[in-house]
Write a protein that holds these residues in place. Structure first.
Motif, PDB file in Angstrom:
ATOM      1  N   LYS A  38       0.837  -1.187   0.000  1.00 15.69           N
ATOM      2  CA  LYS A  38       0.000   0.000   0.000  1.00 15.69           C
ATOM      3  C   LYS A  38       0.885   1.254   0.000  1.00 15.69           C
ATOM      4  O   LYS A  38       0.570   2.243  -0.649  1.00 15.69           O
ATOM      5  CB  LYS A  38      -0.882  -0.033   1.256  1.00 15.69           C
ATOM      6  N   ARG A  39       2.008   1.133   0.730  1.00 16.03           N
ATOM      7  CA  ARG A  39       2.909   2.276   0.800  1.00 16.03           C
ATOM      8  C   ARG A  39       3.579   2.529  -0.544  1.00 16.03           C
ATOM      9  O   ARG A  39       3.822   3.681  -0.916  1.00 16.03           O
ATOM     10  CB  ARG A  39       3.936   2.045   1.905  1.00 16.03           C
ATOM     11  N   ALA A  74      13.566  12.499   4.657  1.00 16.68           N
ATOM     12  CA  ALA A  74      12.354  12.545   5.475  1.00 16.68           C
ATOM     13  C   ALA A  74      11.431  11.387   5.103  1.00 16.68           C
ATOM     14  O   ALA A  74      10.778  10.805   5.972  1.00 16.68           O
ATOM     15  CB  ALA A  74      11.642  13.882   5.288  1.00 16.68           C
ATOM     16  N   LEU A  75      11.409  11.041   3.827  1.00 15.02           N
ATOM     17  CA  LEU A  75      10.508   9.969   3.396  1.00 15.02           C
ATOM     18  C   LEU A  75      10.914   8.632   4.004  1.00 15.02           C
ATOM     19  O   LEU A  75      10.074   7.883   4.522  1.00 15.02           O
ATOM     20  CB  LEU A  75      10.507   9.865   1.865  1.00 15.02           C
ATOM     21  N   LEU A  76      12.209   8.321   3.966  1.00 13.42           N
ATOM     22  CA  LEU A  76      12.649   7.027   4.501  1.00 13.42           C
ATOM     23  C   LEU A  76      12.575   6.981   6.030  1.00 13.42           C
ATOM     24  O   LEU A  76      12.743   5.924   6.624  1.00 13.42           O
ATOM     25  CB  LEU A  76      14.062   6.701   4.018  1.00 13.42           C
ATOM     26  N   ALA A  77      12.336   8.132   6.640  1.00  9.21           N
ATOM     27  CA  ALA A  77      12.131   8.132   8.087  1.00  9.21           C
ATOM     28  C   ALA A  77      10.697   7.734   8.428  1.00  9.21           C
ATOM     29  O   ALA A  77      10.354   7.510   9.582  1.00  9.21           O
ATOM     30  CB  ALA A  77      12.438   9.512   8.665  1.00  9.21           C
ATOM     31  N   LYS A  78       9.853   7.658   7.407  1.00  3.67           N
ATOM     32  CA  LYS A  78       8.492   7.151   7.599  1.00  3.67           C
ATOM     33  C   LYS A  78       8.564   5.624   7.527  1.00  3.67           C
ATOM     34  O   LYS A  78       9.574   5.077   7.108  1.00  3.67           O
ATOM     35  CB  LYS A  78       7.582   7.703   6.490  1.00  3.67           C
ATOM     36  N   PRO A  79       7.501   4.949   7.908  1.00  2.81           N
ATOM     37  CA  PRO A  79       7.585   3.484   7.860  1.00  2.81           C
ATOM     38  C   PRO A  79       7.517   2.960   6.417  1.00  2.81           C
ATOM     39  O   PRO A  79       6.594   2.255   6.051  1.00  2.81           O
ATOM     40  CB  PRO A  79       6.360   3.021   8.655  1.00  2.81           C
ATOM     41  N   VAL A  80       8.491   3.323   5.614  1.00  2.00           N
ATOM     42  CA  VAL A  80       8.551   2.894   4.215  1.00  2.00           C
ATOM     43  C   VAL A  80       9.841   2.108   4.021  1.00  2.00           C
ATOM     44  O   VAL A  80      10.905   2.600   4.360  1.00  2.00           O
ATOM     45  CB  VAL A  80       8.623   4.092   3.246  1.00  2.00           C
ATOM     46  N   ARG A  81       9.715   0.890   3.504  1.00  4.48           N
ATOM     47  CA  ARG A  81      10.921   0.141   3.200  1.00  4.48           C
ATOM     48  C   ARG A  81      11.486   0.623   1.880  1.00  4.48           C
ATOM     49  O   ARG A  81      10.757   1.149   1.047  1.00  4.48           O
ATOM     50  CB  ARG A  81      10.613  -1.356   3.131  1.00  4.48           C
ATOM     51  N   ARG A  82      12.772   0.391   1.714  1.00  4.02           N
ATOM     52  CA  ARG A  82      13.401   0.906   0.499  1.00  4.02           C
ATOM     53  C   ARG A  82      12.835   0.243  -0.750  1.00  4.02           C
ATOM     54  O   ARG A  82      12.705   0.877  -1.784  1.00  4.02           O
ATOM     55  CB  ARG A  82      14.914   0.753   0.587  1.00  4.02           C
TER      56      ARG A  82
END
Ligand SMILES: Nc1ncnc2c1ncn2[C@@H]1O[C@H](COP(=O)(O)OP(=O)(O)O)[C@@H](O)[C@H]1O
Ligand SMILES: [Mg+2]
Lengths: 330, 258
Positions: free
Chosen positions: B2-3, B85-93
């Motif tokens: 979803k992310r 800032a984006l990768l500090a969200k719960p988003v995997r690479r």
């Protein structure tokens, strides 16, 4: 809703908020990547839950290096780091962490509202909650009237404010801010200070880096001083960056009373006014003397070491100039 | 997953705001000019000319977008540090990469669909109507889209470990080589050198084989395109993209952000 999220994340409720052990980062540089530069050397420290921790050090000390390791943006050459008991490689935990990058930059084709809404989506909020949070955050950082403006039109200070807003948007347990006051005017600095204090009152853990002593002193329960990639000391600001007073400074306008000449001899003239520095123990004596001389005292302040003095003293002039340690080259 | 969708949607929005879709104006003008022109000069072959010209333009514009935007998908975010800032969200690479890929694929799909509509309009103008056998043109457009997806996955892969300039060169180079994959395969046969043959064969199988995706001539002559080829190309593109994206993820997940 919030509670459910916490439980789902399974973070242990005890133990330090942030802990690093032997954290080390070497950067390879040069054309063949053969030169190695140690930007962070064996950092072991803990930040307790609910604490405001200041990461204090001159430029190039390794503060940003440490924070990027904590955020999983770079990977350590050696050592480990944990946040809320979980390894920093665990991205799922980012629900509990807020991060303000150094000199932040965001998608400039978005407005502040859109950017915050975009970030909020990753935390799984519905449309109504996103709208409410975005509005609240913009208000908190003083951008409520600029929310509909594209970020490409933002000044550096405004971007910094947006950066703070996105860091606390999801009400995280741990907030990590890299130089949060930089690029802000005095009012902005004050607002950021208030936000940090508010986070503290809400029981959050805050780690922020700064090279400005005053900011650290004003806000922190503890500070860690880092220079040349090495941690030089941790403790309450008072113990560490000795508010070791170098005496007191009195500013006055001389009168014509008896004994005026004596004290004027020791003072430095600055136009109409005179400035005199005395040891802390001699303060009252000096004030008495001035009163007797009919002088008008304008101000009495503590003479303090500057941060630069402190760093020079701490690590020696030689090392202060070279910001990181070279560790061998091939 | 979803992310990745959230990232994809923002990537699409960026393309739209950066006025990427303005290329459509250029395409529309080209089609109108071509339709007016062939209507005057040719006798009987105008339908072939308009389709050949239209599909070639759709392919070329798409490739340019896929290479140049594709290379910038990740590198721009690293360079501008919007990624922090984006990768500090719960988003995997990998979710970030997949989202970037899907976002540009969506952009290209919308862009290509718009151009295809334009081409259909030009055909209608020239032929006076649209017929069942014109469906071959639609299949050709679909193949172009598959080709673009492969190009984007390659651009993404390269930009995960090298500079934008080199990524552009590598991607463009691989595309050209992929178009000539059969010729490369034939090198060994022609020279009769066994060693060279083995190298050429090995290399040509690494290359994306774009030859199978080029059915512009067949479409121009309204020859039906076999369903087998459609299935084969679809599978080929899916596997190729999956491998390239997996490689990109493996590299990018270990990468230190500047
Ligand atoms: N990507 C990089 N490549 C090479 N050296 C780096 C890199 N990032 C930081 N450094 C070096 O590491 C040292 C520490 O930098 P940094 O952590 O940014 O300091 P600061 O305390 O000012 O945030 C500096 O000497 C800097 O030059
Ligand atoms: Mg820094």
């Amino acid at each position: 809703m919030t509670a459910a999220r916490r439980n789902a994340n399974n973070t242990p409720m005890t133990g330090p908020a942030i802990e690093t052990e032997g954290l080390t980062k070497d950067y390879t540089t040069g054309f063949w990547l053969a030169k190695k530069k140690r930007s962070l050397d064996n950092l072991t420290m803990q930040v307790e839950r609910g604490e405001v921790f200041g990461f204090l050090g001159p430029n190039g000390a390794g503060k940003t290096t440490t924070i990027k390791l904590l955020m999983g943006l770079t990977f350590p050459s050696a050592g480990t780091a944990r946040i809320l008991g979980r390894p920093v490689s665990d991205v799922g935990m980012h629900n509990e962490i807020g991060y303000l990058p150094e000199q932040p930059y965001f998608y400039d084709y978005l407005t502040a509202c859109e950017l915050l809404d975009y970030f909020a989506r990753f935390h799984g909020y519905g449309a109504a909650e996103r709208r409410e949070r975005v509005e609240r955050m913009l208000k908190k950082v003083g951008l409520e009237t600029a929310g509909k403006i594209q970020l490409r039109k933002y000044s550096k200070g405004m971007l910094q404010r947006v950066g703070v807003a996105q860091a606390i948007l999801h009400d995280p347990q741990v907030v990590i801010l890299d130089e949060p006051m930089s690029g802000l005017d005095p009012l902005g600095r004050r607002e950021v200070r208030d936000i940090i204090l508010e986070l503290k009152r809400a029981g959050r853990t805050v780690l922020f880096s700064t090279h400005i002593l005053g900011d650290a002193e004003m806000l922190c329960d503890r500070v860690g001083v880092i220079a040349g990639g090495k941690l030089r000391g941790v403790g309450a600001p008072k113990e560490i960056v000795g508010v070791q007073s170098h005496g007191m400074e009195i500013l006055f306008e001389p009168g014509s009373g008896a004994g005026a000449a004596g004290i004027l001899e020791k003072a430095v003239r600055m136009g109409e006014r005179y400035r005199i520095e005395v040891a802390e123990g001699e303060l009252y004596g000096a004030i008495e003397q001035l009163r007797a001389a009919g002088a008008k005292i304008l101000s009495v302040v503590q003479v303090r070491q500057t941060l630069e003095d402190y760093f020079l003293e701490l690590i020696g002039a030689e090392q202060a100039r070279t910001s990181a340690v070279e560790v061998g080259e091939k | 997953m979803k992310r990745a969708g959230i990232v994809a949607w923002n990537t699409f929005r960026e393309a739209v705001r950066d006025r990427v879709l303005y290329n459509l104006v250029f395409f529309a003008l080209l089609m109108i000019a071509a339709a007016l022109l062939v209507g005057q000069i040719s006798i009987g072959i105008e339908q072939i000319v308009i389709v050949t010209l239209g599909l070639s333009a759709i392919s070329l514009i798409g490739i340019l977008m896929a290479v140049f935007i594709g290379v910038g998908l990740v590198s721009k975010e690293m360079e501008k540090r919007t990624l922090y800032a984006l990768l500090a969200k719960p988003v995997r690479r990998w979710e970030f990469l997949l989202g970037k890929f899907a976002g540009l694929a969506l952009t290209l799909a919308v862009n290509t669909a718009a151009m295809a509509t334009g081409l259909a309009g030009a055909m209608w103008l020239v032929q006076g109507s649209l017929r069942a056998e014109d469906a071959a043109v639609l299949v050709a457009v679909y193949f172009i889209l598959l080709k673009l997806a492969i190009v984007v996955s390659l651009a993404l892969l390269f930009s995960c470990f090298t500079t934008p300039l080199l990524s552009t060169l590598f991607t463009a180079g691989l595309y050209v080589a992929g178009v000539f994959a059969p010729e490369i395969r034939a090198i060994g046969k022609v020279t009769g050198n066994a060693a060279l043959d083995a190298v050429a064969m090995g290399f040509s199988y690494l290359l994306p084989n774009f030859d199978n995706f080029n059915v512009i001539a067949a479409a121009a002559h309204r020859r039906a395109i076999p369903g087998m080829l459609v299935a084969q190309n679809t599978l080929y593109a899916a596997v190729y993209c999956a491998i390239a994206l997996t490689g990109a993820t493996m590299i990018f997940s270990r990468r230190n952000l500047k």
